[in-house]
Design an enzyme around this catalytic site. Structure first.
Site, PDB file in Angstrom:
ATOM      1  N   ARG A 119       0.783  -1.801   0.143  1.00 43.67           N
ATOM      2  CA  ARG A 119      -0.093   0.236  -0.349  1.00 43.67           C
ATOM      3  C   ARG A 119       0.235   1.064  -0.034  1.00 43.67           C
ATOM      4  O   ARG A 119       0.680   1.629  -0.758  1.00 43.67           O
ATOM      5  CB  ARG A 119      -1.059  -0.355   1.201  1.00 43.67           C
TER       6      ARG A 119
ATOM      7  N   GLU B  46     -26.148  -1.128 -22.339  1.00 43.31           N
ATOM      8  CA  GLU B  46     -25.934  -0.940 -24.258  1.00 43.31           C
ATOM      9  C   GLU B  46     -25.382  -2.007 -23.830  1.00 43.31           C
ATOM     10  O   GLU B  46     -25.719  -2.940 -24.863  1.00 43.31           O
ATOM     11  CB  GLU B  46     -25.862   0.738 -24.438  1.00 43.31           C
TER      12      GLU B  46
END
Ligand SMILES: *[C@@H]1O[C@H](CO)[C@@H](O)[C@H](O)[C@H]1NC(C)=O
Ligand SMILES: *[C@@H]1O[C@H](CO)[C@@H](O)[C@H](O)[C@H]1NC(C)=O
Ligand SMILES: *[C@@H]1O[C@H](CO)[C@@H](O)[C@H](O)[C@H]1NC(C)=O
Ligand SMILES: *[C@@H]1O[C@H](CO)[C@@H](O)[C@H](O)[C@H]1NC(C)=O
Ligand SMILES: *[C@@H]1O[C@H](CO)[C@@H](O)[C@H](O)[C@H]1NC(C)=O
Ligand SMILES: *[C@@H]1O[C@H](CO)[C@@H](O)[C@H](O)[C@H]1NC(C)=O
Ligand SMILES: CC(=O)N[C@H]1CO[C@H](CO)[C@@H](O)[C@@H]1O
Length: 491
Positions: A117, A138
């Site tokens: 991290r 779509e």
């Protein structure tokens, strides 16, 4: 007691019991969400967020155009050997791969728990939430419609399974969220087609592609379905917060369900998501395409180039390039692998004479390569869409067709994506600040050369032009004035 009164007391008691259950439920939810938010906000990193760290994670929110950044920027910047194994599919992810420095996936923020991290920079792109929902709808239908070449659902499903076991590359059906959305739409399209075929009467269709129930699930039905609620709505916020349906965090599902149940708890999620955007190296906007790409090249691209060109990196790259050319086997990307820039960077790196200053030329080259690449990519996408929508014609998702969608449906979309709407506004603010900083640095001269090679005229070059223009204008007005006066005198 009078029976009516008795009944009233009974109702009252039930009401009280209900209220206390709901209240307790809400309290429990609030505790869960708050404790998650607190622990998320505690994981703050104080280092300079503007500097690229060793590891780059591109948090790719579906339908934001991230694919073009991946193919047309990142694949040109990073040799494929530095790319971490694709983690679209959880099982394949292996961050321990040596040399791996780039991760681009639809995974949510919680995957950073598996990354180093403090050494990781995160970038993302956000899009107007309503357009993102349209696009998701779509695309789900577009991909599902490709299966309509099959005579029935059984044979389509079997084929999909066979294809998945064969292809070594990444298949859309392996990628979250499509692995849920596409099969859902596929089943639906086949059912509608079967119903159409078994009917005698002529089909009477509306003229609105988002509401042709004989051919595809209407938009309104889609957005109100539980699957869409879990996967599509507020999807960007949940992804940045690390709370999607695909999260690595055990408690994420409870937190997400609480937030979906009690909308008011969404503000905790927003707080975390905003903080995460603040800490990102770069936040782009799908709508501001040109500016976003330019900024990406200058902010991320330039730093990747100098990082990979650093003298102590050069050996690494030479080694890994060789491995890369052997192991590179992704069929879907082959057309994007031959590019001057990738070769250029590795040549410079291997000859060991590269300096940070070289970045000036390279960002220009990067932008040029990007433009050609995005053009090819978009053409290919358009072709695929046209041919698959043909199978459900007259449905056709054109920009103009969206204008016919009733206001009521749009309002529902806004209501269901309230968190994303707020996060998007926030991202716009970050973007305009970032834009100013980048411009400022450009005009300061640090990136002067980049700008001039990439776009011809930069601001500082424009200043003398503007001054000259104003001077000429002044002269012109002066002359006109003098002439007018002489004319008057003559008259
Ligand atoms: C589906 O199509 C395949 C291939 O044409 C056929 O063999 C099979 O019998 C069909 N199944 C059903 C349930 O119609
Ligand atoms: C479709 O809708 C538009 C706008 O409402 C209208 O102008 C057009 O005539 C319609 N076309 C058909 C075939 O109904
Ligand atoms: C994610 O969503 C899909 C579709 O709604 C569902 O089938 C799946 O069980 C969900 N997974 C989790 C962990 O909630
Ligand atoms: C490369 O050099 C930079 C400073 O020039 C240093 O910070 C970094 O740790 C070095 N990296 C490696 C892998 O040695
Ligand atoms: C890549 O470039 C090499 C030569 O530089 C060429 O032989 C090959 O066909 C190219 N591949 C693609 C996919 O364009
Ligand atoms: C890059 O720009 C610096 C000054 O900004 C210049 O000294 C250097 O020669 C340039 N490098 C190339 C390869 O043009
Ligand atoms: C792509 C790139 O930056 N190529 C550069 C490599 O280094 C030489 C000089 O050493 C430059 O001329 C190239 O432009």
């Amino acid at each position: 007691m009078d029976p009516t009164l008795k009944f009233c007391v009974f109702l009252l008691l039930i009401g009280l019991a209900n209220a206390s259950i709901t209240k307790k439920d809400f309290g429990a939810c609030e505790r869960v969400v708050r404790s998650w938010a607190k622990s998320s906000l505690d994981q703050e990193i104080r280092e300079d967020k503007h500097t690229l760290r060793d590891f780059l994670f591109f948090l790719h929110v579906p339908r934001t155009g991230g694919r073009t950044y991946f193919h047309c920027f990142l694949k040109k910047l990073y040799p494929s050997s530095l790319e971490c194994p694709r983690s679209y599919d959880k099982l394949r992810f292996d961050p321990s791969k040596p040399n791996c420095r780039l991760l681009v996936t639809h995974d949510d923020y919680s995957i950073t728990s598996k990354l180093p991290r403090e050494r990781t920079s995160v970038v993302t792109i956000l899009r107007d939430p309503i357009d993102r929902v349209f696009s998701t709808y779509e695309f789900s239908i577009e991909v599902a419609a490709r299966f309509l070449v099959h005579p029935n659902l059984t044979s389509a499903t079997q084929m999909a399974v066979r294809l998945r076991s064969k292809t070594r590359g990444v298949n859309t059906l392996d990628i979250w969220p499509w692995k849920y959305l596409v099969p859902w739409m596929r089943e639906d399209l086949f059912a509608r087609r079967d119903a159409r075929y078994s009917r005698e009467a002529a089909i009477i269709e509306s003229n609105d592609s988002y509401d042709m129930e004989d051919f595809a699930m209407p938009l309104q039905e889609y957005i109100n379905h539980p699957v869409a609620e879990d996967i599509v709505h507020n999807g960007a916020t949940f992804q940045v917060a690390g709370l999607t349906n695909n999260s690595y965090l055990a408690e994420s599902h409870e937190v997400r369900h609480c937030v979906q149940k009690y909308k008011i708890l969404g503000r905790y999620v927003l707080e975390v998501a905003k903080k995460r955007l603040d800490d990102m190296l770069y936040v782009g906007l799908t709508e501001e395409h040109r500016e976003s790409a330019t900024m990406f090249a200058n902010v991320v691209g330039a730093q990747v180039i100098s990082q990979l060109n650093a003298p102590n990196m050069s050996l690494d790259i030479v080694d890994s390039r060789e491995q890369g050319s052997l192991s590179d086997s992704e069929p879907e990307n082959s057309e994007y692998q031959n590019n001057t820039l990738e070769r250029g960077v590795s040549e410079n790196a291997s000859s060991g004479n590269a300096e940070v200053a070289e970045a000036n030329l390279t960002v220009g080259v990067l932008m040029k390569a990007y433009e050609g690449c995005i053009f090819r990519l978009r053409n290919a996408q358009r072709g695929r869409r046209t041919s698959s929508l043909k199978r459900i014609s007259p449905v056709n998702f054109l920009k103009e067709a969206r204008l016919q969608v009733p206001e009521e449906v749009l309002q529902q979309m806004r209501f269901l994506n309230d968190l994303d709407l707020e996060l998007y506004e926030y991202a716009r603010d970050i973007f305009s600040k970032q834009h100013k900083t980048t411009l400022h640095k450009l005009t300061e001269g640090r990136w002067e050369k980049i700008a001039s090679t990439a776009y011809g005229i930069t601001l500082w070059k424009a200043i003398p032009l503007v001054i000259t223009f104003l001077f000429l204008l002044f002269l012109f007005l002066l002359i006109v004035n003098v002439r007018r006066r002489t004319l008057k005198v003559k008259q």
